[in-house]
Design an enzyme around this catalytic site. Structure first.
Site, PDB file in Angstrom:
ATOM      1  N   GLU A 277      44.826  39.861  -4.108  1.00  0.00           N
ATOM      2  CA  GLU A 277      45.553  40.826  -4.942  1.00  0.00           C
ATOM      3  C   GLU A 277      46.491  41.692  -4.095  1.00  0.00           C
ATOM      4  OE1 GLU A 277      45.540  40.963  -8.335  1.00  0.00           O
ATOM      5  OE2 GLU A 277      44.420  39.099  -8.059  1.00  0.00           O
ATOM      6  N   TRP A 280      49.441  39.684  -3.400  1.00  0.00           N
ATOM      7  CA  TRP A 280      50.398  39.685  -4.513  1.00  0.00           C
ATOM      8  C   TRP A 280      51.334  40.885  -4.395  1.00  0.00           C
ATOM      9  CZ3 TRP A 280      51.778  36.187  -8.061  1.00  0.00           C
ATOM     10  CH2 TRP A 280      52.440  36.601  -9.216  1.00  0.00           C
ATOM     11  N   TRP A 308      66.267  37.453 -27.201  1.00  0.00           N
ATOM     12  CA  TRP A 308      65.384  38.572 -27.496  1.00  0.00           C
ATOM     13  C   TRP A 308      65.738  39.135 -28.866  1.00  0.00           C
ATOM     14  CZ3 TRP A 308      61.629  38.779 -24.057  1.00  0.00           C
ATOM     15  CH2 TRP A 308      61.873  38.385 -22.744  1.00  0.00           C
ATOM     16  N   ASN A 344      44.399  46.164 -15.252  1.00  0.00           N
ATOM     17  CA  ASN A 344      45.383  45.112 -15.031  1.00  0.00           C
ATOM     18  C   ASN A 344      45.315  44.013 -16.087  1.00  0.00           C
ATOM     19  OD1 ASN A 344      47.492  43.968 -13.264  1.00  0.00           O
ATOM     20  ND2 ASN A 344      46.027  42.295 -13.056  1.00  0.00           N
ATOM     21  N   TRP A 362      61.924  42.720 -21.750  1.00  0.00           N
ATOM     22  CA  TRP A 362      60.919  43.224 -20.804  1.00  0.00           C
ATOM     23  C   TRP A 362      61.332  44.532 -20.151  1.00  0.00           C
ATOM     24  CZ3 TRP A 362      62.561  43.787 -15.765  1.00  0.00           C
ATOM     25  CH2 TRP A 362      63.678  43.048 -15.370  1.00  0.00           C
ATOM     26  N   TRP A 385      56.274  42.553 -14.880  1.00  0.00           N
ATOM     27  CA  TRP A 385      56.913  42.398 -16.183  1.00  0.00           C
ATOM     28  C   TRP A 385      57.648  41.072 -16.297  1.00  0.00           C
ATOM     29  CZ3 TRP A 385      56.318  44.479 -20.770  1.00  0.00           C
ATOM     30  CH2 TRP A 385      55.605  45.670 -20.860  1.00  0.00           C
TER      31      TRP A 385
END
Length: 471
Positions: A277, A280, A308, A344, A362, A385
């Site tokens: 993590e 990341w 969108w 999360n 987004w 996102w």
């Protein structure tokens, strides 16, 4: 007797602070300085929840320095002009700082280095926030990584549990006669919507270590499974401390190894899932550095003409306020508003709901999170996102639509998390807490709204839009 300026930015700690350690080692006197210049981070000036954290983190750093016999000098304005003024007043011959990686700040820092260098002032910068600098990792073709797994496979062997740098002791500190009061930055809200923050968070270096200790004792052993359960303390909650530099990845790794080795070999936790993590997070900075346009533009340029839905202010407000009528979405958004943080797993679900079921761009979600998260971080916010929306690096495909009811049943089966943040539903049986619309009378009695749209229908519409776009 030389004097150096230690320019604190998002490295608000004394231990394992490379720039501070180097300044103290090379100069007889060090002047700690913080310059508040949010306009230099445009268009991503610090959000309101992060302002709350920054105020209290600076307050904690002030206290730490006072215990060392030093003062944190506070200024606001253009960083370069403030540095020029402080150099003139203090006689400093060098400036030290730890590197930042946001595009606007890289450009600013390069300009400051150039100008001060022309004036004969040395500027020294250090790596303090990452294991691997963004430019150090590259594919065999000399290109930046675009997929996490090969990136982490490349970086992980170089991540070693090196002993962190100690806190400088016995340093000579420089002083200036005038410093702004912290309140001059006006970081705290005038309308006190932050009343829930103080009971949950302790900003500052000491608070970071307390959070790490709690994580090691309470959640590390079964992190791989516990991290997905929003009702329990299964994650580290170190993200805001990492963002403001109150603790470093190197310190965390070293502490995790020390904790593991204190335990019997049969009880030693597997720390790799948590390190992944943190990896990341490193990947997010790698991408931001190499693709600086991505905070506002799709990483995947094919999404430039994605259909969108038209901006819908009413829908956005109901999502922001936790009034969608979908319990997991509303619980997550209310947790975010009251605590400045969101689990999360729930972040992924509420992001999927916005970008898939509502088909809103987004960026609407990224901007709301930026303003309401105490751990708002441009690299991580952008990657997260775009990953959920399907337009980012190593992204989940757009046709992967999280079902919030299925997710809640799987990861909050007893509805403990939902009841915590949706008190109007707390007295209902778990079956109805997960799907209150099955008894419309319950919604009327509790005041909880009916769903603003149908899950199956909105999912089909999203997939239909995606299929038409691909064709």
């Amino acid at each position: 007797m030389t004097t150096a300026i230690m320019l604190f930015r998002r490295d608000l700690r004394l231990k394992d602070n490379p720039a501070l350690a180097a300044a103290c080692a090379a100069h007889a006197r060090v002047l700690p300085l913080y310059v508040h210049a949010p306009h230099e981070e445009a268009p991503w000036q610090i959000g309101r929840a992060s302002q709350w954290w920054l105020h209290h983190s600076l307050q904690a750093l002030q206290q730490q320095l006072q215990e060392q016999g030093a003062s944190l000098h506070l200024r606001q304005g253009d960083t370069l002009e403030v540095l020029r003024h402080v150099i003139e007043r203090s006689g400093a011959t060098a400036v030290y700082w730890n590197r930042l990686y946001e595009p606007a700040l890289i450009k600013r820092d390069m300009h400051i280095k150039q100008v001060l260098g022309g004036l004969g002032i040395q500027v020294h910068s250090y790596s303090a926030a990452l294991w691997c600098e963004p430019w150090q990792a590259q594919t065999k073709h000399g290109e930046p990584y675009r997929v996490f797994t090969p990136y982490w496979r490349s970086v992980r062997p170089g991540v070693a549990a090196v002993a962190p740098l100690p806190e400088p002791m016995g340093t000579g500190w420089a002083e200036l006669p005038v410093s702004l009061p912290l309140d001059a930055f006006k970081l705290l809200p005038r309308i006190r919507w932050d009343h829930g923050f103080g009971s949950i968070w302790r900003p500052g270096e000491q608070g970071a270590w307390e959070a790490l200790e709690l994580f090691c004792d309470d959640a590390l052993t079964d992190y791989a499974t516990g991290r997905d359960l929003p009702a329990r303390h299964g994650t580290s909650r170190l993200s805001p401390h990492l963002h403001f530099g109150e603790i470093s990845p190197r310190q965390i790794l070293h502490a995790l190894h020390q904790h593991a080795h204190r335990l019997d070999t049969r009880r030693r936790p597997d720390i790799e899932p948590y390190l992944r993590e943190l990896g990341w997070r490193e990947f997010a900075y790698h991408l931001l550095y190499h693709f600086p346009h991505t905070p506002t533009e799709n990483f995947n340029p094919r999404f430039a003409d994605f259909p969108w839905a038209a901006d819908d202010e009413r829908m956005l407000q109901r999502w922001q306020q936790g009034r969608t009528g979908i319990p997991l979405i509303d619980a997550g958004m209310r947790e975010l508003w009251h605590t400045g943080w969101m689990h999360n797993r729930v972040r992924m679900v509420v992001a999927s709901w916005l970008t898939k079921n509502l088909r809103q761009h987004w960026l609407h979600g990224a901007r709301w999170f930026w303003d309401t998260l105490v751990d708002a971080d441009l690299a991580n916010n952008t990657l997260g996102w775009q990953w959920v929306a399907g337009c980012g690096a190593d992204a989940a495909p757009y046709f992967r639509v999280f079902n919030p009811v299925t997710q809640a049943r799987k990861f909050d089966p007893d509805a403990t998390y939902l009841r915590r943040w949706l008190p109007e539903l707390a007295a209902l049986p778990a079956e109805l807490v997960h799907e209150p619309w099955r008894d419309p009378g319950a919604c009327v009695r509790t005041g909880y709204p009916m769903p603003m749209l149908d899950l199956a229908t909105s999912r089909a519409q999203a997939l239909g839009a995606y299929a038409s776009w691909r064709e």
